[in-house]
Write a protein that holds these residues in place. Structure first.
Motif, PDB file in Angstrom:
ATOM      1  N   SER A 198      57.862  52.348 106.312  1.00 54.30           N
ATOM      2  CA  SER A 198      57.036  53.508 106.683  1.00 54.30           C
ATOM      3  C   SER A 198      55.736  53.492 105.881  1.00 54.30           C
ATOM      4  O   SER A 198      54.705  53.957 106.369  1.00 54.30           O
ATOM      5  CB  SER A 198      57.796  54.821 106.484  1.00 54.30           C
ATOM      6  N   PHE A 199      55.786  52.913 104.670  1.00 54.49           N
ATOM      7  CA  PHE A 199      54.541  52.716 103.915  1.00 54.49           C
ATOM      8  C   PHE A 199      53.568  51.869 104.723  1.00 54.49           C
ATOM      9  O   PHE A 199      52.398  52.212 104.866  1.00 54.49           O
ATOM     10  CB  PHE A 199      54.837  52.023 102.573  1.00 54.49           C
ATOM     11  N   ILE A 200      54.069  50.753 105.269  1.00 52.45           N
ATOM     12  CA  ILE A 200      53.167  49.874 106.024  1.00 52.45           C
ATOM     13  C   ILE A 200      52.562  50.638 107.206  1.00 52.45           C
ATOM     14  O   ILE A 200      51.368  50.547 107.490  1.00 52.45           O
ATOM     15  CB  ILE A 200      53.918  48.621 106.515  1.00 52.45           C
ATOM     16  N   PHE A 201      53.401  51.446 107.874  1.00 51.45           N
ATOM     17  CA  PHE A 201      52.942  52.204 109.040  1.00 51.45           C
ATOM     18  C   PHE A 201      51.815  53.178 108.665  1.00 51.45           C
ATOM     19  O   PHE A 201      50.715  53.121 109.228  1.00 51.45           O
ATOM     20  CB  PHE A 201      54.139  52.948 109.640  1.00 51.45           C
ATOM     21  N   VAL A 202      52.059  54.027 107.671  1.00 51.68           N
ATOM     22  CA  VAL A 202      51.041  55.033 107.333  1.00 51.68           C
ATOM     23  C   VAL A 202      49.837  54.373 106.664  1.00 51.68           C
ATOM     24  O   VAL A 202      48.695  54.797 106.861  1.00 51.68           O
ATOM     25  CB  VAL A 202      51.588  56.165 106.435  1.00 51.68           C
ATOM     26  N   PHE A 203      50.090  53.299 105.915  1.00 55.38           N
ATOM     27  CA  PHE A 203      48.975  52.617 105.256  1.00 55.38           C
ATOM     28  C   PHE A 203      48.032  52.015 106.295  1.00 55.38           C
ATOM     29  O   PHE A 203      46.805  52.020 106.119  1.00 55.38           O
ATOM     30  CB  PHE A 203      49.513  51.525 104.331  1.00 55.38           C
ATOM     31  N   PHE A 241      42.245  60.149 103.631  1.00 52.35           N
ATOM     32  CA  PHE A 241      42.651  59.800 102.271  1.00 52.35           C
ATOM     33  C   PHE A 241      44.043  60.294 101.930  1.00 52.35           C
ATOM     34  O   PHE A 241      44.680  59.757 101.032  1.00 52.35           O
ATOM     35  CB  PHE A 241      41.588  60.168 101.222  1.00 52.35           C
ATOM     36  N   HIS A 242      44.549  61.294 102.687  1.00 46.28           N
ATOM     37  CA  HIS A 242      45.958  61.629 102.451  1.00 46.28           C
ATOM     38  C   HIS A 242      46.868  60.566 103.031  1.00 46.28           C
ATOM     39  O   HIS A 242      47.929  60.285 102.468  1.00 46.28           O
ATOM     40  CB  HIS A 242      46.282  63.020 102.992  1.00 46.28           C
ATOM     41  N   TYR A 243      46.470  59.968 104.140  1.00 43.47           N
ATOM     42  CA  TYR A 243      47.264  58.860 104.673  1.00 43.47           C
ATOM     43  C   TYR A 243      47.293  57.695 103.685  1.00 43.47           C
ATOM     44  O   TYR A 243      48.295  57.010 103.532  1.00 43.47           O
ATOM     45  CB  TYR A 243      46.701  58.395 106.022  1.00 43.47           C
ATOM     46  N   ILE A 244      46.166  57.448 102.999  1.00 39.14           N
ATOM     47  CA  ILE A 244      46.129  56.333 102.052  1.00 39.14           C
ATOM     48  C   ILE A 244      46.765  56.712 100.718  1.00 39.14           C
ATOM     49  O   ILE A 244      47.648  56.014 100.217  1.00 39.14           O
ATOM     50  CB  ILE A 244      44.662  55.884 101.799  1.00 39.14           C
ATOM     51  N   VAL A 245      46.329  57.818 100.163  1.00 36.85           N
ATOM     52  CA  VAL A 245      46.748  58.141  98.800  1.00 36.85           C
ATOM     53  C   VAL A 245      48.165  58.708  98.775  1.00 36.85           C
ATOM     54  O   VAL A 245      48.995  58.307  97.970  1.00 36.85           O
ATOM     55  CB  VAL A 245      45.747  59.122  98.143  1.00 36.85           C
ATOM     56  N   PHE A 246      48.439  59.642  99.669  1.00 34.33           N
ATOM     57  CA  PHE A 246      49.787  60.204  99.710  1.00 34.33           C
ATOM     58  C   PHE A 246      50.704  59.263 100.500  1.00 34.33           C
ATOM     59  O   PHE A 246      51.787  58.888 100.032  1.00 34.33           O
ATOM     60  CB  PHE A 246      49.724  61.596 100.343  1.00 34.33           C
ATOM     61  N   GLY A 247      50.239  58.860 101.670  1.00 33.19           N
ATOM     62  CA  GLY A 247      51.051  57.959 102.491  1.00 33.19           C
ATOM     63  C   GLY A 247      51.207  56.600 101.853  1.00 33.19           C
ATOM     64  O   GLY A 247      52.268  55.990 101.892  1.00 33.19           O
ATOM     65  N   GLY A 248      50.142  56.095 101.251  1.00 31.50           N
ATOM     66  CA  GLY A 248      50.218  54.790 100.595  1.00 31.50           C
ATOM     67  C   GLY A 248      50.916  54.895  99.259  1.00 31.50           C
ATOM     68  O   GLY A 248      52.082  54.522  99.112  1.00 31.50           O
ATOM     69  N   THR A 249      50.210  55.440  98.288  1.00 27.97           N
ATOM     70  CA  THR A 249      50.759  55.499  96.928  1.00 27.97           C
ATOM     71  C   THR A 249      52.033  56.339  96.871  1.00 27.97           C
ATOM     72  O   THR A 249      53.012  55.946  96.243  1.00 27.97           O
ATOM     73  CB  THR A 249      49.708  56.083  95.969  1.00 27.97           C
ATOM     74  N   GLY A 250      52.025  57.500  97.541  1.00 23.76           N
ATOM     75  CA  GLY A 250      53.186  58.379  97.498  1.00 23.76           C
ATOM     76  C   GLY A 250      54.428  57.718  98.076  1.00 23.76           C
ATOM     77  O   GLY A 250      55.485  57.689  97.453  1.00 23.76           O
ATOM     78  N   PHE A 251      54.297  57.117  99.264  1.00 22.16           N
ATOM     79  CA  PHE A 251      55.452  56.469  99.892  1.00 22.16           C
ATOM     80  C   PHE A 251      55.931  55.296  99.025  1.00 22.16           C
ATOM     81  O   PHE A 251      57.128  55.074  98.861  1.00 22.16           O
ATOM     82  CB  PHE A 251      55.102  55.975 101.303  1.00 22.16           C
TER      83      PHE A 251
END
Lengths: 537, 206
Positions: A359-364, A393-403
């Motif tokens: 799911s990280f790959i998907f949102v990233f 940036f929420h998709y990257i920062v939260f979706g990326g880093t968070g996931f």
């Protein structure tokens, strides 16, 4: 050697040092305890940040005033930003998992400077308290946004000084961690562990550490200048005295764009560990991932201007920054390609960390591709300062880093606590969190495209539908978050005992007991010619 | 359990300390680098005002301070060499001279700043805002920020050297464990080299 074996009778959670109880933790120089100190402090700050985010979404449930005034809303997004950026995602994975795993992954007993490492955490805590004091005391909560843009940051009547100094000290903590990791990776690799045999998480920490070291001082001195501007009126950024506020924006983003890569690189590193383990296959393109890591670290340093396309910049500079922004997308795409190719024909073992990783790959990817929209000059002017940027940036920062953070905690949890979590609840939590995340942020792309500006507590009637959906998403996301946290906290003490290597990983941390003993290894491991971090059959 | 108490090994690696110090010096250079960039930008925009404002500074005092710092850099380097040659008394004496020179530098700086303050030249002063052009205000703003930050680094360096002297005196720093003195020396050279750039930028360029 004698003393080592005595020390290693107890694992790091249990051993008794000079002090007992809480003092034994906050004065411990053991890298694993420091990692956990960061984990707990960050979990608290993250929860505070989530609550503030939840409040903002509730305010946006309906047009006009819903639960708070405009000024309160401004303060809320400022504090949400400062907490999430400076206290959670920037220290994030390096401070928690880097501290815990880096020495073990390279076969060392600790980092190069254990005392400095503890000092970093103390700086972190001092920074947190300074920022919080700005909220609780003085003439109003800061309302500038986390970017502290000049000239408002020295004109605003709110209590900004402690917040600025807090951010400065948090930066210092980040620099010291980076410095420590660089020296550790250069000096403490165990015999036979060549640079081309380092786990990719270590490589990404290495790239991150360079950015931390070379970019953070820039924002540090810039924040000091803003503080001096507030106290003495030196004029450097004050147009009334000849200063240039745009210069502030440049200096701020020279750090803060590379900071985005401080956030995402270790996240990519964690994903690069998880995917080969759960595919039981050698990572595809090991050297390409290393090269792209270092390329991101380098090129990421030169793209800051894309935050300022509408601020006033020469056309030449705009073309240059836009071009470089497109270039930095290439190494990120290389990594996605490598992860997918690693899965191809692997024997995939679907577990909670793997769900988080895919799911990280998907949102990233969604976050990254929407970043290209913003990197293109014409499109940028259109969606600048709209909800589209917030969604990106929420998709990257939260979706990326968070996931990736959640992937990492579910992956290394058995190693850190020596216990296994409840997998059904973990998967349920992930699913709800994922659905909530997509529901929360996807409508904001649409709203931004339609022209809804960011940073407003109010909006036009026609944006109502999308905002309702987004707010409902925030409730779903928080439900998932609570399930995840409750499951992990319960399992840390009550879960069944974990094996040494529950996922059949090949990196060095899986060769030590769970939880690891005080000095990690009884004897420093030696890496043979045929060993490697991803040598699966 | 008595023996199990805290037995983490004391790990000494001079090379690691040196790398660490160099990395820290990079961060310091970037810190000052930003200020140099700001100086360059504003000098480019206001070159006449910067020229005019620089006339206010006494290049003789600046030159004296430059000589003081250069000599102090030499004495701290000699101090390191004496430690390697196991001459403890000479090490302490040379480090002591460095300490004194650093203090003399600060005293000079104090009088320089004091004179400016007497003339009403300090950030946010009425005299500055009413009588001087924007470029001159910026020049003095940068002058106080950059020399002030540099003076702060001198103070940190002096504390560092004092601590090392104590450790040399008690024997914790010696020829085989000289990293702390060497690194303090490196730091002192950094403080010196930054001044080497500050001096011409504020006092000499016309």
């Amino acid at each position: 050697m004698n003393s080592t074996s005595v020390a290693n009778e107890a694992n790091y959670l249990k051993y008794k040092g000079k002090y007992k109880g809480l003092l034994g933790w906050i004065f411990s120089t053991d890298h694993k305890r420091i990692g956990l100190l960061y984990l707990y402090s960050m979990a608290i700050m993250f929860s505070v940040g989530v609550l503030l985010g939840l409040a903002m979404k509730l305010e946006l449930l309906a047009p006009g005033k819903t639960i708070m005034e405009a000024q309160t809303y401004n303060a809320t997004f400022t504090v949400h930003g400062v907490i999430m950026i400076f206290m959670v995602v920037v220290p994030g994975l390096p401070a928690v998992f880097g501290n815990f795993l880096l020495p073990i992954m390279i076969g060392a007993k600790d980092v190069a400077f254990p005392k400095l490492n503890l000092l970093s955490w103390w700086f972190y805590v001092a920074g947190v308290f300074l920022v919080l004091s700005a909220i609780l005391f003085g003439s109003g909560t800061p309302d500038t946004g986390w970017t502290f843009y000049a000239p408002y940051s020295f004109k605003s009547g709110t209590n900004l000084l402690p917040a600025i100094f807090g951010a400065f000290i948090l930066g210092f903590s980040s620099i010291l961690t980076g410095l420590n990791f660089l020296v550790t990776i250069h000096r403490l690799r165990c015999p036979g562990l060549k640079w081309t045999k380092l786990p990719l998480f270590v490589w990404t920490l290495y790239g991150t550490a360079w950015i931390q070291l070379l970019a953070t001082p820039v924002v540090g001195i810039t924040l000091v200048l803003v503080a001096l501007e507030r106290i003495f009126g030196v004029g450097v950024f004050d147009p009334a005295l000849g200063g240039d506020p745009i210069l502030y924006q440049h200096l701020f983003w020279i750090y803060s764009h590379p900071a985005v890569y401080i956030m995402i690189l270790p996240a990519m590193g964690a994903i690069s560990e998880i995917i080969p383990t759960f595919s039981q296959k050698h990572i595809f393109g090991y050297k390409a991932i290393i090269a792209s890591t270092m390329a991101i670290a380098f090129v990421g340093y030169l793209v800051w201007g894309h935050h300022m396309f509408t601020a006033g910049m020469s056309g030449t500079a705009q073309y240059y920054f836009s071009l470089l922004t497109f270039l930095v997308a290439i190494p990120s795409a290389i990594k996605v390609f490598n992860w997918i190719s690693t899965m191809y024909k692997g024997s995939i073992n679907i577990q909670t960390p793997f769900y988080w990783a895919v799911s990280f790959i998907f949102v990233f990817m969604i976050g990254g591709l929407s970043g290209l929209v913003l990197g293109a000059l014409a499109a940028n002017i259109y969606v600048h300062d709209t909800a589209f940027v917030v969604a990106h940036f929420h998709y990257i920062v939260f979706g990326g880093t968070g996931f990736a953070f959640f992937a990492a905690i579910h992956y290394w949890f058995p190693k850190i606590f020596g216990r296994m979590y409840d997998k059904t609840w973990a998967n349920t939590g992930w699913l709800i969190f994922f659905i909530g995340f997509v529901t929360l942020y996807s409508p904001m792309f649409y709203l931004g495209m339609m022209g809804m500006p960011r940073r407003y507590y109010d909006y036009l009637q026609e944006f109502h539908g999308g905002n309702i959906l987004s707010t409902i998403g925030s409730w779903i996301l928080v439900t998932g978050f609570v399930i995840i946290i409750v499951n992990l906290v319960r399992s840390a003490s009550k879960g069944p005992k974990a094996e040494m290597n529950p996922w059949h990983g090949k990196t060095l941390e899986w060769t030590v007991p769970s939880p690891p003993p005080l000095e990690n290894f009884d004897e420093i491991p030696v890496i043979e010619e045929n060993d490697g971090p991803y040598n699966y059959k | 359990m008595e023996q199990a108490k805290h037995v983490v090994h004391d790990h000494y690696d001079a090379e690691a300390s040196k790398i660490g110090m160099w990395l820290f010096i990079f961060t310091e250079l970037l810190l000052f680098g930003v200020l140099f960039v700001i100086y360059a930008v504003y000098r480019y925009i206001n070159h006449e005002a910067f020229h005019l404002a620089a006339e206010e500074l006494d290049s003789f005092v600046g030159a004296v301070n430059t000589v003081i710092l250069l000599v102090s850099s030499m004495t701290i380097a000699m101090s390191t060499t004496s430690l390697q040659k196991k001459n403890k008394a000479l090490t302490l004496a040379l480090a002591g001279i460095t300490l004194i020179l650093g203090v003399v530098f600060l005293v000079n700086k104090y009088f320089e700043w004091g004179a400016k303050f007497d003339h009403g030249i300090f950030p946010g002063s009425e005299y500055l805002i009413e009588n001087l052009s924007q470029g001159e205000i910026l020049f003095f703003g940068l002058y106080f920020i950059m020399t002030g930050l540099h003076a702060l680094h001198i103070i940190i360096g002096l504390v560092l050297i004092a601590v090392v002297m104590r450790k040399v005196y008690t024997g914790k720093v010696h020829a085989e464990r000289a990293a702390l003195l060497e690194n303090s020396g490196l730091y002192w050279h950094l403080v010196d080299i930054i001044w080497i750039f500050l001096f011409p930028l504020f006092y000499l360029i016309h």
